[in-house]
Write a protein that holds these residues in place. Structure first.
Motif, PDB file in Angstrom:
ATOM      1  N   ALA A   5      88.130  75.369  45.873  1.00 17.93           N
ATOM      2  CA  ALA A   5      87.388  76.602  46.140  1.00 17.93           C
ATOM      3  C   ALA A   5      86.741  76.505  47.512  1.00 17.93           C
ATOM      4  CB  ALA A   5      86.330  76.851  45.070  1.00 17.93           C
ATOM      5  N   GLY A   6      87.335  77.167  48.511  1.00 21.23           N
ATOM      6  CA  GLY A   6      86.785  77.184  49.854  1.00 21.23           C
ATOM      7  C   GLY A   6      87.321  76.068  50.726  1.00 21.23           C
ATOM      8  N   ASN A   7      87.050  76.201  52.045  1.00 22.86           N
ATOM      9  CA  ASN A   7      87.322  75.123  52.984  1.00 22.86           C
ATOM     10  C   ASN A   7      86.152  75.035  53.958  1.00 22.86           C
ATOM     11  OD1 ASN A   7      87.733  77.095  55.010  1.00 22.86           O
ATOM     12  ND2 ASN A   7      89.901  77.264  54.466  1.00 22.86           N
ATOM     13  N   SER A   8      86.321  74.377  55.072  1.00 25.23           N
ATOM     14  CA  SER A   8      85.182  74.088  55.943  1.00 25.23           C
ATOM     15  C   SER A   8      84.476  75.333  56.448  1.00 25.23           C
ATOM     16  CB  SER A   8      85.638  73.238  57.130  1.00 25.23           C
ATOM     17  OG  SER A   8      86.649  73.914  57.863  1.00 25.23           O
ATOM     18  N   VAL A  33      84.437  65.123  38.389  1.00 23.18           N
ATOM     19  CA  VAL A  33      85.434  66.053  37.875  1.00 23.18           C
ATOM     20  C   VAL A  33      85.215  67.421  38.506  1.00 23.18           C
ATOM     21  CG1 VAL A  33      86.231  67.229  35.790  1.00 23.18           C
ATOM     22  CG2 VAL A  33      85.800  64.772  35.755  1.00 23.18           C
ATOM     23  N   VAL A  34      83.937  67.802  38.649  1.00 29.96           N
ATOM     24  CA  VAL A  34      83.568  68.959  39.466  1.00 29.96           C
ATOM     25  C   VAL A  34      82.792  68.403  40.655  1.00 29.96           C
ATOM     26  CG1 VAL A  34      82.278  71.108  39.601  1.00 29.96           C
ATOM     27  CG2 VAL A  34      83.461  70.501  37.480  1.00 29.96           C
ATOM     28  N   TYR A  35      83.407  68.438  41.822  1.00 32.98           N
ATOM     29  CA  TYR A  35      82.764  67.921  43.033  1.00 32.98           C
ATOM     30  C   TYR A  35      82.152  69.106  43.747  1.00 32.98           C
ATOM     31  CZ  TYR A  35      82.184  64.881  47.135  1.00 32.98           C
ATOM     32  OH  TYR A  35      81.672  64.131  48.168  1.00 32.98           O
ATOM     33  N   ASN A  36      80.825  69.124  43.835  1.00 36.90           N
ATOM     34  CA  ASN A  36      80.123  70.364  44.146  1.00 36.90           C
ATOM     35  C   ASN A  36      79.348  70.293  45.447  1.00 36.90           C
ATOM     36  OD1 ASN A  36      79.052  72.954  43.649  1.00 36.90           O
ATOM     37  ND2 ASN A  36      77.178  72.040  42.860  1.00 36.90           N
ATOM     38  N   ASN A  37      79.810  71.044  46.454  1.00 35.60           N
ATOM     39  CA  ASN A  37      79.050  71.225  47.687  1.00 35.60           C
ATOM     40  C   ASN A  37      78.424  72.607  47.779  1.00 35.60           C
ATOM     41  OD1 ASN A  37      79.455  68.719  49.172  1.00 35.60           O
ATOM     42  ND2 ASN A  37      81.608  69.285  49.185  1.00 35.60           N
ATOM     43  N   GLY A  38      78.773  73.473  46.850  1.00 44.33           N
ATOM     44  CA  GLY A  38      78.268  74.843  46.879  1.00 44.33           C
ATOM     45  C   GLY A  38      77.374  75.122  45.694  1.00 44.33           C
ATOM     46  N   VAL A  97      76.990  66.009  42.636  1.00 42.57           N
ATOM     47  CA  VAL A  97      76.155  66.969  43.368  1.00 42.57           C
ATOM     48  C   VAL A  97      75.949  66.490  44.795  1.00 42.57           C
ATOM     49  CG1 VAL A  97      73.951  68.163  43.404  1.00 42.57           C
ATOM     50  CG2 VAL A  97      74.993  67.551  41.221  1.00 42.57           C
ATOM     51  N   HIS A  98      76.348  67.314  45.756  1.00 42.62           N
ATOM     52  CA  HIS A  98      76.216  66.936  47.165  1.00 42.62           C
ATOM     53  C   HIS A  98      75.631  68.110  47.941  1.00 42.62           C
ATOM     54  CE1 HIS A  98      78.605  63.200  46.855  1.00 42.62           C
ATOM     55  NE2 HIS A  98      79.168  63.849  45.846  1.00 42.62           N
ATOM     56  N   ASN A  99      74.314  68.057  48.215  1.00 37.39           N
ATOM     57  CA  ASN A  99      73.636  69.108  48.990  1.00 37.39           C
ATOM     58  C   ASN A  99      73.987  70.488  48.461  1.00 37.39           C
ATOM     59  OD1 ASN A  99      72.573  67.151  50.785  1.00 37.39           O
ATOM     60  ND2 ASN A  99      74.533  67.116  51.869  1.00 37.39           N
ATOM     61  N   SER A 100      73.849  70.655  47.159  1.00 37.83           N
ATOM     62  CA  SER A 100      74.346  71.870  46.539  1.00 37.83           C
ATOM     63  C   SER A 100      73.394  72.351  45.463  1.00 37.83           C
ATOM     64  CB  SER A 100      75.728  71.609  45.942  1.00 37.83           C
ATOM     65  OG  SER A 100      75.632  70.540  45.010  1.00 37.83           O
ATOM     66  N   SER A 101      73.819  73.399  44.766  1.00 38.22           N
ATOM     67  CA  SER A 101      72.993  74.004  43.728  1.00 38.22           C
ATOM     68  C   SER A 101      73.704  73.910  42.387  1.00 38.22           C
ATOM     69  CB  SER A 101      72.721  75.477  44.065  1.00 38.22           C
ATOM     70  OG  SER A 101      72.094  76.135  42.998  1.00 38.22           O
ATOM     71  N   VAL A 102      72.995  73.426  41.384  1.00 37.12           N
ATOM     72  CA  VAL A 102      73.542  73.350  40.030  1.00 37.12           C
ATOM     73  C   VAL A 102      72.613  74.099  39.097  1.00 37.12           C
ATOM     74  CG1 VAL A 102      74.132  71.833  38.112  1.00 37.12           C
ATOM     75  CG2 VAL A 102      74.691  71.154  40.434  1.00 37.12           C
ATOM     76  N   VAL A 112      87.764  70.829  39.733  1.00 32.44           N
ATOM     77  CA  VAL A 112      87.377  71.843  40.719  1.00 32.44           C
ATOM     78  C   VAL A 112      86.652  71.154  41.869  1.00 32.44           C
ATOM     79  CG1 VAL A 112      86.074  73.944  41.171  1.00 32.44           C
ATOM     80  CG2 VAL A 112      87.136  73.610  38.931  1.00 32.44           C
ATOM     81  N   TYR A 113      87.086  71.422  43.081  1.00 36.51           N
ATOM     82  CA  TYR A 113      86.369  70.954  44.256  1.00 36.51           C
ATOM     83  C   TYR A 113      85.738  72.175  44.916  1.00 36.51           C
ATOM     84  CZ  TYR A 113      85.380  68.123  48.424  1.00 36.51           C
ATOM     85  OH  TYR A 113      84.768  67.451  49.441  1.00 36.51           O
ATOM     86  N   VAL A 114      84.392  72.291  44.812  1.00 42.32           N
ATOM     87  CA  VAL A 114      83.652  73.387  45.453  1.00 42.32           C
ATOM     88  C   VAL A 114      83.324  72.911  46.857  1.00 42.32           C
ATOM     89  CG1 VAL A 114      81.705  74.965  45.256  1.00 42.32           C
ATOM     90  CG2 VAL A 114      82.725  74.000  43.195  1.00 42.32           C
ATOM     91  N   TYR A 115      84.068  73.419  47.847  1.00 37.97           N
ATOM     92  CA  TYR A 115      84.098  72.745  49.143  1.00 37.97           C
ATOM     93  C   TYR A 115      82.853  72.962  49.988  1.00 37.97           C
ATOM     94  CZ  TYR A 115      86.117  70.651  53.308  1.00 37.97           C
ATOM     95  OH  TYR A 115      86.355  69.837  54.374  1.00 37.97           O
ATOM     96  N   ASN A 116      82.425  74.214  50.215  1.00 37.39           N
ATOM     97  CA  ASN A 116      81.309  74.416  51.139  1.00 37.39           C
ATOM     98  C   ASN A 116      80.147  75.129  50.463  1.00 37.39           C
ATOM     99  OD1 ASN A 116      81.825  77.164  51.113  1.00 37.39           O
ATOM    100  ND2 ASN A 116      82.832  77.210  53.093  1.00 37.39           N
ATOM    101  N   GLU A 117      79.039  75.219  51.181  1.00 33.03           N
ATOM    102  CA  GLU A 117      77.792  75.693  50.589  1.00 33.03           C
ATOM    103  C   GLU A 117      77.848  77.146  50.147  1.00 33.03           C
ATOM    104  OE1 GLU A 117      75.639  76.795  54.863  1.00 33.03           O
ATOM    105  OE2 GLU A 117      74.868  75.183  53.603  1.00 33.03           O
ATOM    106  N   ASN A 118      78.787  77.914  50.635  1.00 35.21           N
ATOM    107  CA  ASN A 118      78.909  79.318  50.251  1.00 35.21           C
ATOM    108  C   ASN A 118      79.952  79.552  49.166  1.00 35.21           C
ATOM    109  OD1 ASN A 118      76.966  80.278  52.157  1.00 35.21           O
ATOM    110  ND2 ASN A 118      78.490  80.026  53.773  1.00 35.21           N
TER     111      ASN A 118
END
Length: 653
Positions: A186-189, A242-247, A266-271, A214-220
């Motif tokens: 989901a998303g790219n840079s 399993v869900v890698y979350n940047n967004g 969770v990486h600089n993201s919102s859960v 699911v890879y949530v790639y960027n903050e948006n």
């Protein structure tokens, strides 16, 4: 487009029945594309690609008539770009069939990248073609088809949305040592994407370095999990997730279980996990993954406090469950600060006699624990030392013999009442009512109970009104009403009468959320539909006085096989400028949470209801016709069945 017998059929129609919630009938062209490999056509055939690319003209539906294996010969090395035009709508219905990655296809399979476009998969299995030598997640090796690091089964970017609808499975994909998002990227840079996963779906048996499901790639970028299952996936990185979350990741339902490599990284993201969905049986590889642990309950060290002294204080302590929860913060609220106050540490202080409640509300999940507070301060002695004026000599305190009134003029004998009426107020009862006339306004009983559906209190409540059922709860939100001390919320099944058991009270005018786990004293039935409304009240002389009520809202259960709720309301115009006496017609439509289901029927309530915040400027009819009444500006509100709304600005010149 030419008509091809059996293999490709285009049907144009002005009806909107295939995709509820789209534009008006006059503007919608619905095309149905049916595809079969029996004819020898490939997916790169111009006819099919034209249909996919033309979806901006309306809605396109692709139906698979048999299983398909994609190879270099009929596919090429590039993925199919679906819904290729902005704001287009595409449904790919597999009819129970499978699309499988064949040899030579080393890149992704499906790609959605047009801004505002929505691609919905349903009743389809998208298979990466991997063959696992072992069922042990930690020891798996792929002896099937090898792909490149960016070879996701589904890729979404560019502001597009992909919906995994009922019957969709993404499985058996392996992106290799450096791959990310084997099932979904989901998303790219620089380009966000949105993924929605509904009930009856599965993401299983995929492998990647990071974000196997699911890879949530960027903050948006955004991943909303309403239901379904994520299981049997393996992340090979120590914090792969399993869900890698940047967004943003929101989990309202479903089940994440039996995966290797952690759960949510969770990486600089919102859960946001507002309910209590199932997350069990997941293991880590290497370093334990960063897993978000949400609050499931809160308790207080006592359920009641009693105070007997003015200013007396006691400490309340809130304990959240589980103790490993990421966010343990609580907010403290008193239902009546004239009786007792509470600070942000839970310290309760008595103010005056009466009863109230002090509530601890968790920041995570908005769970509540309540303590009943009783203040019973004994009455003070009846002596009135202040009757003796301070100018009186200390040698004549309270004796003041009544036989010598002329020697002690400051005692104010009863023969001269007009000189000191305030010293002995109890002897002149006729003057008392004029002292505090503002504490009992005579207008309150008659004006407060009025509850016209379009009054300002109702509009305040409706401004944030929304009902939904997720997990084991029904969630109701509403807007803050001015001067409200609390809210009465009524929740019931559609078709049933509201009763005393339908009532849930929120004794704080600042709290505008409520979660309900039972209706009529029993656990909720997730297959049914519900109705609710909210009443704002103010406490006057210890009694609740109604300030106004919201509209009635109706919404579907999460396990309803047929119905879904409104996600948003759209209108053809967001503003109107009219001359006095002029009219305009609102044309509205809705976007549904699950495009494979229907909106609740109108036997619940009308599809749209309307209100104005200033009838002196403009009125609005039950059918959405605006009529200008006087110079100025106002807002017209369009409400869907479940409370979702749209604001329309009106200026009358």
């Amino acid at each position: 487009m030419k008509k091809r017998v059996l293999s490709l059929v285009l049907v144009a129609s002005l009806a909107t029945g295939l995709m509820p919630g789209m534009a008006s009938a006059e503007e919608t062209v619905v095309a149905e594309v049916r595809y079969s490999t029996d004819s020898g056509l490939s997916w790169t055939e111009a006819g099919l690609m034209d249909a996919l690319g033309s979806s901006a003209e309306g809605n396109v539906q692709v139906e698979l008539l048999q299983d398909i294996t994609l190879t270099t010969g009929n596919w090429g090395s590039s993925p199919v770009s679906v819904a290729g035009k902005e704001n287009s709508k595409l449904v790919i219905d597999g009819k129970g069939h499978t699309v499988k990655r064949g040899t030579g296809i080393s890149t992704g399979l499906f790609s959605a990248s047009a801004a505002g476009s929505v691609v919905t998969f349903r009743n389809i299995t998208i298979d990466g073609g991997a063959v696992w030598q072992t069922d042990d997640l930690a020891l798996r090796s792929n002896s099937g088809i090898k792909t490149g690091p960016d070879a996701s089964l589904v890729y979404v970017s560019g502001g597009a949305t992909v919906v995994l609808g009922n019957g969709t499975t993404l499985q058996n994909n392996d992106t290799g040592e450096n791959g990310e998002g084997a099932a979904v990227m989901a998303g790219n840079s620089g380009s966000p994407g949105t993924l929605v996963m509904d009930g009856g779906t599965a993401i299983k048996n995929n492998s990647a370095k990071n974000g196997t499901a699911v890879y949530v790639y960027n903050e948006n970028s955004f991943f909303k999990m309403n239901g379904g299952e994520i299981y049997g996936n393996t992340a090979t990185a120590s914090d792969g997730g399993v869900v890698y979350n940047n967004g943003t990741f929101e989990m309202y339902g479903g089940k994440i279980h039996d995966n290797a490599g952690g759960v949510v990284s969770v990486h600089n993201s919102s859960v946001n996990i507002p309910g209590m969905p199932t997350v069990i049986g997941n293991t880590s590889i290497g370093t334990t993954d960063v897993v978000y642990t949400y609050v499931t309950g809160v308790t207080l060290n006592t359920g009641s406090l009693t105070f007997t002294r003015d200013g007396e204080s006691r400490q309340l302590t809130a304990s959240v469950v589980p103790s490993t929860a990421e966010n343990k913060n609580v907010k403290w609220l008193s239902s009546d600060t004239n009786i007792a106050t509470v600070d942000d540490k839970g310290n309760v202080t008595a103010i005056s006699n009466g009863t109230c409640t002090v509530t601890a509300v968790t920041e995570d999940n908005n769970l509540m624990a309540v303590c009943k507070v009783t203040v019973n301060i004994p009455a003070k002695p009846t002596t009135v030392p202040t009757v003796v004026p301070t100018t009186e000599p200390t040698t004549v305190p309270t004796v003041v013999p009544t036989t010598e009134p002329t020697t002690v003029p400051t005692v104010v004998p009863t023969t001269e009442p007009t000189t000191a009426p305030t010293v002995v107020p109890t002897t002149e009862p006729t003057t008392a009512p004029t002292v505090v006339p503002t504490t009992e306004p005579t207008t309150a009983p008659t004006t407060a109970p009025t509850m016209a559906p379009e009054n300002l209190t109702a509009i305040k409540l409706n401004s944030g009104l929304y009902g939904s059922q997720t997990g084991n709860k029904i969630n109701i939100t509403w807007g803050i009403a001015d001067d409200a001390d609390g809210y009465d919320v009524y929740v019931q099944y559609c078709g049933k009468e509201f009763t005393a058991k339908s009532l849930y009270s929120v004794n704080d005018g600042e709290i505008t959320k409520l979660s309900v786990k039972k209706i009529n004293g029993k656990a909720i039935n997730k297959k049914k539909s519900y109705k609710a409304y909210v009443v704002a009240y103010k406490i006057i002389d210890g009694e609740k006085v109604r300030l106004g009520r919201s509209i009635y809202i109706h919404f579907a259960g999460s396990q309803s096989k047929k119905f879904t709720d409104v996600k948003s309301v759209n209108a053809d115009n967001s503003s109107y400028t009219l001359n006095n006496g002029g009219t305009a017609q609102i044309n509205a439509d809705v976007v549904l949470n699950d495009t494979s289901k229907e909106e609740l029927y109108e036997n619940h309530t009308r599809q749209f209801r309307y209100a104005t915040d200033n009838k002196a400027v403009a009125t609005v009819s039950k059918t959405g016709q605006i009529t200008a009444a006087g110079t100025g500006s106002c807002i017209i509100y369009v409400y869907a069945k479940n409370g979702r709304s749209k604001q329309i600005n009106v200026t009358v010149e």
